[in-house]
Design a protein around this motif. Structure first.
Motif, PDB file in Angstrom:
ATOM      1  N   GLU A 126      -8.807  18.272   6.688  1.00  0.00           N
ATOM      2  CA  GLU A 126      -9.358  17.230   7.559  1.00  0.00           C
ATOM      3  C   GLU A 126      -8.500  15.979   7.549  1.00  0.00           C
ATOM      4  OE1 GLU A 126     -14.201  17.740   7.470  1.00  0.00           O
ATOM      5  OE2 GLU A 126     -13.231  16.189   6.302  1.00  0.00           O
ATOM      6  N   ASN A 127      -7.828  15.764   6.421  1.00  0.00           N
ATOM      7  CA  ASN A 127      -6.930  14.625   6.251  1.00  0.00           C
ATOM      8  C   ASN A 127      -7.643  13.282   6.360  1.00  0.00           C
ATOM      9  OD1 ASN A 127      -4.773  16.493   6.048  1.00  0.00           O
ATOM     10  ND2 ASN A 127      -4.814  16.695   8.262  1.00  0.00           N
ATOM     11  N   ASP A 128      -8.850  13.220   5.870  1.00  0.00           N
ATOM     12  CA  ASP A 128      -9.590  11.957   5.824  1.00  0.00           C
ATOM     13  C   ASP A 128      -8.945  11.064   4.759  1.00  0.00           C
ATOM     14  OD1 ASP A 128     -11.487   9.894   5.221  1.00  0.00           O
ATOM     15  OD2 ASP A 128     -13.053  11.119   6.146  1.00  0.00           O
ATOM     16  N   ASP A 129      -8.590   9.860   5.181  1.00  0.00           N
ATOM     17  CA  ASP A 129      -7.899   8.926   4.291  1.00  0.00           C
ATOM     18  C   ASP A 129      -8.682   8.680   2.991  1.00  0.00           C
ATOM     19  OD1 ASP A 129      -5.675   7.193   3.885  1.00  0.00           O
ATOM     20  OD2 ASP A 129      -7.014   5.493   4.206  1.00  0.00           O
ATOM     21  N   ARG A 130     -10.013   8.692   3.113  1.00  0.00           N
ATOM     22  CA  ARG A 130     -10.836   8.428   1.926  1.00  0.00           C
ATOM     23  C   ARG A 130     -10.740   9.568   0.917  1.00  0.00           C
ATOM     24  NH1 ARG A 130     -16.132   7.711   5.287  1.00  0.00           N
ATOM     25  NH2 ARG A 130     -15.075   9.512   6.182  1.00  0.00           N
ATOM     26  N   ASN A 189      -9.980  10.211  11.370  1.00  0.00           N
ATOM     27  CA  ASN A 189     -10.062   8.991  10.572  1.00  0.00           C
ATOM     28  C   ASN A 189     -10.600   7.819  11.390  1.00  0.00           C
ATOM     29  OD1 ASN A 189      -8.908   9.149   7.707  1.00  0.00           O
ATOM     30  ND2 ASN A 189      -7.497  10.408   8.897  1.00  0.00           N
ATOM     31  N   LYS A 216       0.841  -1.199   0.000  1.00  0.00           N
ATOM     32  CA  LYS A 216       0.000   0.000   0.000  1.00  0.00           C
ATOM     33  C   LYS A 216       0.881   1.256   0.000  1.00  0.00           C
ATOM     34  CE  LYS A 216      -3.573   2.218   2.663  1.00  0.00           C
ATOM     35  NZ  LYS A 216      -4.076   2.358   4.025  1.00  0.00           N
ATOM     36  N   ASN A 225     -12.174   4.603   9.393  1.00  0.00           N
ATOM     37  CA  ASN A 225     -11.217   4.287   8.323  1.00  0.00           C
ATOM     38  C   ASN A 225     -10.173   3.343   8.915  1.00  0.00           C
ATOM     39  OD1 ASN A 225     -12.600   6.073   6.724  1.00  0.00           O
ATOM     40  ND2 ASN A 225     -11.204   7.781   7.107  1.00  0.00           N
ATOM     41  N   LYS A 226      -9.886   2.235   8.232  1.00  0.00           N
ATOM     42  CA  LYS A 226      -8.972   1.236   8.782  1.00  0.00           C
ATOM     43  C   LYS A 226      -7.522   1.503   8.389  1.00  0.00           C
ATOM     44  CE  LYS A 226     -10.062  -3.176   8.531  1.00  0.00           C
ATOM     45  NZ  LYS A 226     -10.652  -4.372   7.875  1.00  0.00           N
ATOM     46  N   ASP A 227      -6.622   1.132   9.290  1.00  0.00           N
ATOM     47  CA  ASP A 227      -5.179   1.156   9.003  1.00  0.00           C
ATOM     48  C   ASP A 227      -4.746   2.473   8.350  1.00  0.00           C
ATOM     49  OD1 ASP A 227      -5.118  -1.452   9.873  1.00  0.00           O
ATOM     50  OD2 ASP A 227      -5.436  -2.264   7.865  1.00  0.00           O
ATOM     51  N   VAL A 228      -4.900   3.575   9.075  1.00  0.00           N
ATOM     52  CA  VAL A 228      -4.575   4.863   8.465  1.00  0.00           C
ATOM     53  C   VAL A 228      -3.155   5.290   8.815  1.00  0.00           C
ATOM     54  CG1 VAL A 228      -5.166   7.322   8.408  1.00  0.00           C
ATOM     55  CG2 VAL A 228      -6.967   5.589   8.340  1.00  0.00           C
TER      56      VAL A 228
END
Lengths: 340, 805
Positions: free
Chosen positions: A331-335, B578, A104, B583-586
């Protein structure tokens, strides 16, 4: 007599080879007929019983037989290997549509991606990338940029102050002054960085955002150079078909000043929701460096001229990636980040 | 700023451009048009009708049937309007026409089409309208009833276009005027720009002499005690005032400007304000004690009631208008209740002055009352405009018959503002712009905007209303914008060699980004300011150096009030966001500055230190983070002398899972697991790992120098060591022994197994290493390696480390 015997051995061998269904059987046949204790070797060993004058002839017969068996054997082996390979390959067929095994990899912030694109374009034109302090002196942020004390522009910019002389820079323009103080022309620089204004957070405002300042100082720099440089920049950033429009504007530290619009890259200038029906999108402010600013920074305006520009980085990022809410950037949201 | 396009056209004869052409041309010549509104865009086929006869509707109590004369014919209209009466003149939409919206004032895009039809069985050929249906408001048409039809005055011509009769056929243009163009906050200023833009004549109002044979000085005297803050004060007197509505043309223009007509006197001041951009004030002269005006500063703590009935506390920096006894107005901001004009006014004093813009701005800010007048004054007005506006107002008083203007004017103007001169240098302008515009053309552009030219000295004479024109570059801009920015060619700067590129620091940061991303971390960006509560959240002791943060004196709120002294809060807050969004594994990283004051309160600029911060929860552990750190440090040439010291002393980290990252004895940063209490403070119920590298320290030591050392030609000899190690002995200590005792042939060592559990002596762990020995010039034999292994094992023995049996 000998000849018949050899023929018999050959036929036996061929039959054994043809019967073989795996490498072991084939090997067994090899041992039986061609091995050290094999039948052909036995014949060779009995050569002393053959009359000396016949020996070359018999020897030739034996060799021919060996060769025939070997050829047969090799052909059979090759065929067998081929079959085995085909079998293995057939068995090893996989479902290539199953999910990939991935290491990843993380994602770069859209602001940075946009910045890197801008930097690449300007570095290619010989611009140096420089930086300046985020907590800045009032002198550099305002006064040296021809915005004296009590100038209404100071109010317009809603400055965060630490004390009366030190503030959070409201623009990257102070880096212009710092660069001119530190460097002799020719200067070509861009100065990206964080700036601050007392704006409440909403979809289009953030108290902390980024600008990219740019400046060129040299002998004989003209307004047409400003136009040409910035036009080249946006064509590289947004595509060759991009059209630009320069509108007169006012900034205290440039004169003449302009705002630059680009033709909407969504609709090509026909007008759409993206450009609010105007066909044009405002992209940056620019102008010829004000002679007073040059002078204050120790550059003789009679000898040198130059131009400067300021680009809102978030604006570029929001436009380029069609992000509809500035808050997402902080916000730094991973999505969100994973989409870049 | 907005203007009626009709009003502009009245001063620019021949201006026939449609609104879009006007918008484009004005924007490109420097008066940016934000948008325009065609008032009648959604109005169609609306005429003035007269109700001749009203009958009851047979099937509806609330409806009536009207016979309406619409000029060409009489039509039947059914209405529910309560205020309809026989003889009423009303706006009538004919069959197929459109209105702008409903009578609730809500507009419909494109308007509402009206068709002939039946209402409760009775034919109705159109509709009679309210002011709201015409797209206007009761605010601008106060005579309109709250609910019901708009009723025209008796003179309204039946059959004529109702929309133009109401003056609703104008186009309202909204501009973004930049702060330097004070002159463009007026109709005259923008009309001048329009005339120059379209190359048409400019005809501002012609102001004629006004006043009777009397002398204003017999009515009032004026004294200005602070000429610094009031550079000019003009006053005239109007007597025998007859308050009445202003004429229709004036009302229409005011309405197009969005101003509600009130009465002739108020309307004239507003009209002149729009036209000249000069705020004026009218005082009831009969209320002015001693018939004397004194302009002076207020005293601290003084109280004053403005004409809106609000009481304000004043201070000594505010300029006041006083009479012989008391203050009667806050200069340039708002008049007083005690001297305001009422419907009974007989004689009034007109004031048109020039106050210091900065002082007005600061005073208005302190008073918390930014009025329309203060908003104009704070831009810094041209004192020469004050008297022009005054004379225009008096002219309108006479024209409208609103009163009798007393002869003469009081004008306190100790230091007249003079026109400045700037050399006319057409070649220099061309060289600066990169153009080739001949001198005559350049001069023509400049003369169109009323710059004078002295042929003898070759100087331009700058009128005082253009206070933004001060030097050569300003003139170049005027030439450029009327020539057209679009027509200026595009060229590239002639090449003076510049190297270009990024600094070493930026290159290191680029590598940090690359490595972080390869290691699975995504880039975050967080704010530079945060709440001082952060320090408690991170369990920092009361005397922690991090608490010595730089405070913002005017923050957006406590949450954004101190400049960060460590970068963890932003990281943890982002991970928390997160985590709470499931949200997983961030994995996140950030490159951002912290701000360390050299002393507080701040006297010099602080030390801004770039921090490379990594953080994650989910898949991975301490050693995952350590791996990311080492991948980065290796890429910038810092892999050889890296050590870790568990005594990092970070309160926010797990006490048994933290380490300082040291390179050659210098601390580069730290890494560890977030203390469970801190994780809980950020509402994360998972293990969180972070690493922070202080980039200036990294950059100082980083190097891209690489040298090829050859590829080994001789085989390696490897030895495995399985060790039983007391728990408190660190792997690092064992590796130090390898490094120290390994000698010249020890090429490499690698930990391949760690085991803690039943098969190991209690209080111990098992570590297994593989050591690789190699010589560059020959095959190694046991005689070479065995003594080294012996030395290593002996040295390990001193740490109570033994070989596993």
């Amino acid at each position: 007599m000998m000849k018949e015997k050899l023929e018999e051995i050959r036929q036996k061998a061929v039959s054994e080879i043809e019967k073989a269904t795996d490498p072991e059987m084939l090997n067994a046949a090899r041992v039986t007929f061609l091995g050290k204790k094999g039948e052909l070797t036995a014949i060779l060993k009995s050569m002393k019983e053959v009359a000396p004058e016949d020996r070359p002839k018999v020897g030739q017969w034996v060799n021919d037989t060996r060769k025939a068996i070997e050829e047969k054997m090799n052909a059979a082996k090759e065929k067998m290997e081929q079959e085995q390979m085909n079998h293995r390959l057939a068995n090893e067929t996989i479902d290539v549509t199953l999910p990939a095994k991935k290491h990843k990899i993380g994602h770069r912030h859209p602001n940075t991606i946009a910045l890197e694109e801008v930097e690449k374009i300007f570095v290619g034109m010989g611009f140096e990338v420089v930086e300046g302090p985020e907590i800045e002196k009032d002198y550099y942020n305002f006064e040296a940029l021809n915005i004296p004390a009590n100038h209404p522009a100071k109010d317009e910019q809603d400055t965060f102050y630490i004390n009366k002389d030190i503030l959070l820079r409201t623009q990257t323009s102070p880096v212009q002054v710092r660069t001119m103080e530190a460097q002799k022309p020719p200067i070509r620089m861009i100065a990206p960085g964080r700036v601050f204004r007392a704006d409440e957070v909403d979809a289009t405002h953030s108290p902390s955002f980024h600008q990219i300042e740019g400046m060129v100082i040299d002998k004989g720099i003209t307004f047409s150079d400003l136009k040409g440089t910035l036009q080249l920049f946006v064509k590289k950033l947004f595509g060759e078909d991009t059209k630009v429009k320069f509108r007169p504007h006012h900034f205290p530290f440039t004169e003449p000043s302009a705002e630059m619009d680009v033709s909407c890259f969504k609709c090509g200038g026909k007008g759409c929701r993206f450009c609010k029906g105007e066909g044009w999108i405002e992209i940056l402010g620019c102008g010829m460096v004000h002679p007073k600013v040059l002078k204050m920074s120790g550059i003789d305006p009679e000898e040198y001229s130059g131009f400067a520009f300021g680009i809102g980085l978030e604006r570029i990022a929001l436009l380029k990636y069609e992000i509809d809410d500035m808050r997402l950037l902080y916000e730094n949201d991973d999505r969100f980040l994973s989409q870049f | 700023m907005k203007t009626s396009l009709k009003w502009i056209a009245a001063m620019v004869p021949g201006l026939t451009s449609d609104p879009q052409e006007y918008t484009d041309a004005m924007t490109l010549s420097g008066s940016k048009v934000e948008f325009f509104v065609k008032q009648n865009a959604d109005l169609d086929k609306i005429v003035i009708g007269q109700v001749n006869k009203i009958e009851k509707h047979p099937d509806a109590d609330k409806l009536v049937i009207c016979q309406v004369n619409v000029g060409s014919e009489e039509i039947q209209i059914v209405t529910g309007a309560p205020n309809v009466f026989e003889g009423a003149k009303v706006p009538v939409v004919l069959d197929g026409g459109r209105v702008a919206g409903g009578h609730d004032g809500v507009k419909t895009e494109g308007g509402i089409k009206i068709k002939a039809g039946k209402l409760r069985g009775v034919a109705s050929a159109g509709m009679m309208c309210s002011i709201e249906e015409l797209g206007a408001t009761r605010d601008l048409f106060p005579e309109a009833p709250e609910y019901g039809l708009y009723i025209f005055d008796e003179d309204a011509p039946v059959g004529e276009d109702a929309v133009s009769y109401l003056g609703l056929d104008d186009v309202v243009v909204e501009y973004e005027i930049t702060s330097n163009r004070v002159d463009c906050f007026s109709l005259i200023g923008l009309a001048r720009e329009a005339a120059a833009t379209f190359d048409l004549p400019f005809e501002p109002p012609v102001v004629t002499a006004t006043g009777n044979d009397e002398d204003v000085n017999d009515y009032v005297s004026v004294e200005v005690l602070n000429n610094q803050l009031c550079s000019r004060y003009t006053a005239r007197v109007v007597k025998n005032i007859k308050i009445a509505p202003s004429p229709k043309w004036m009302q229409e223009r005011l309405r197009s400007q969005g101003i509600r007509p009130i009465n002739n006197i108020v309307d004239i001041t507003n009209y002149v304000m729009e036209e000249y951009g000069q705020p004026m004030h009218a005082y009831d002269l009969d209320q002015i004690v001693d018939k004397k005006i004194v302009v002076k500063n207020a005293t601290n703590g003084e109280k004053f009631v403005t004409l809106d009935g609000q009481e304000h506390e004043l201070d000594e920096n505010m300029l006041m208008i006083n009479d012989g006894q008391k203050p009667i107005g806050i200069a340039g901001i708002m008049g007083g209740e005690n001297s305001m004009i009422t419907d009974d006014v007989k004689t009034m004093l007109f004031e048109s002055a020039c106050f210091d813009g900065t002082n007005i701005r600061l005073s208005a800010k302190r008073l918390g009352m930014r009025t329309e007048a203060s908003g104009i004054f704070e831009k810094g007005l041209d004192p020469n405009n004050a008297m022009a506006a005054m004379d225009r107002a008096c002219q309108l008083i006479e024209e409208l018959g609103a009163g009798e203007v007393v002869g003469g004017a009081i004008d306190i103007y100790p230091e007249e503002k003079k026109e400045i001169r700037i050399p006319f240098e057409p070649e220099k302008t061309n060289a600066f712009l990169g153009t080739d515009i001949d001198a005559a053309t350049q001069l023509a552009y400049l003369q169109k905007i009323e710059l004078g030219y002295d042929e003898a000295t070759k100087e331009l004479i700058i009128p005082t209303f253009r206070q933004d024109l001060l030097s050569f570059a300003d003139i170049a801009e005027e030439v450029a914008r009327f020539y057209g920015y679009a027509k200026i060619e595009t060229t590239l700067p002639r090449a003076s060699a510049t190297a270009g590129g990024k600094s070493f620091k930026m290159e290191i940061e680029d590598i940090a980004r690359d490595v972080a991303e390869y290691c699975g971390f995504s880039q975050a960006m967080t704010y530079s300011f945060e709440s001082p509560k952060v320090f408690d959240k991170l369990l920092l002791p009361a005397d922690a150096r991090e608490r010595e943060a730089i405070k913002i004196s005017n923050p957006l709120g406590e949450d954004f009030s101190v400049m960060r002294t460590l970068s963890l809060n932003g990281m943890l807050a982002s991970l928390s966001t997160n985590y709470n969004r499931r949200n997983k594994d961030v994995r996140l990283y950030e490159l951002g500055n912290i701000y360390l004051a050299k002393s507080l309160p701040l006297e010099e600029l602080p030390d801004e230190r770039m921090q490379f911060t990594l953080g994650f929860y989910g898949d991975g552990d301490f050693y995952t983070m350590k791996g990311a750190v080492e991948e980065f440090l290796a890429k910038v040439g810092l892999n050889d002398r890296l050590t870790y010291d568990p005594a990092a002393g970070k309160t926010f980290l797990h006490p048994g899972r933290q380490a300082k990252i040291c390179y050659d004895g210098t601390v580069l940063g730290y890494l560890g697991e977030i203390h469970p209490v801190v994780a809980a403070n950020y509402a994360i119920k998972d293990r969180v790992y972070v690493a922070v590298l202080d980039m200036p320290c990294v950059v100082d030591r980083a190097s891209f120098v690489k040298k090829y050392t050859g590829i080994a030609n001789f085989p390696a000899s490897t030895r495995d060591l399985s060790l039983v190690v007391p728990k408190d002995v660190l792997a690092g200590q064992i590796e130090d022994v390898f490094a120290k005792e390994g000698g010249a042939y020890l090429e490499n060592f690698e930990l391949f197994d760690v085991y803690e559990g039943a098969q190991v002596l209690s209080g111990h762990k098992s570590l297994s290493y593989s050591l690789t020995f190699r010589a560059k010039d020959r095959n190694l034999c046991d005689e070479d390696v065995n003594p080294v292994m012996d030395r290593i094992i002996k040295a390990l023995g001193e740490l109570k480390v033994t070989l596993r049996q």
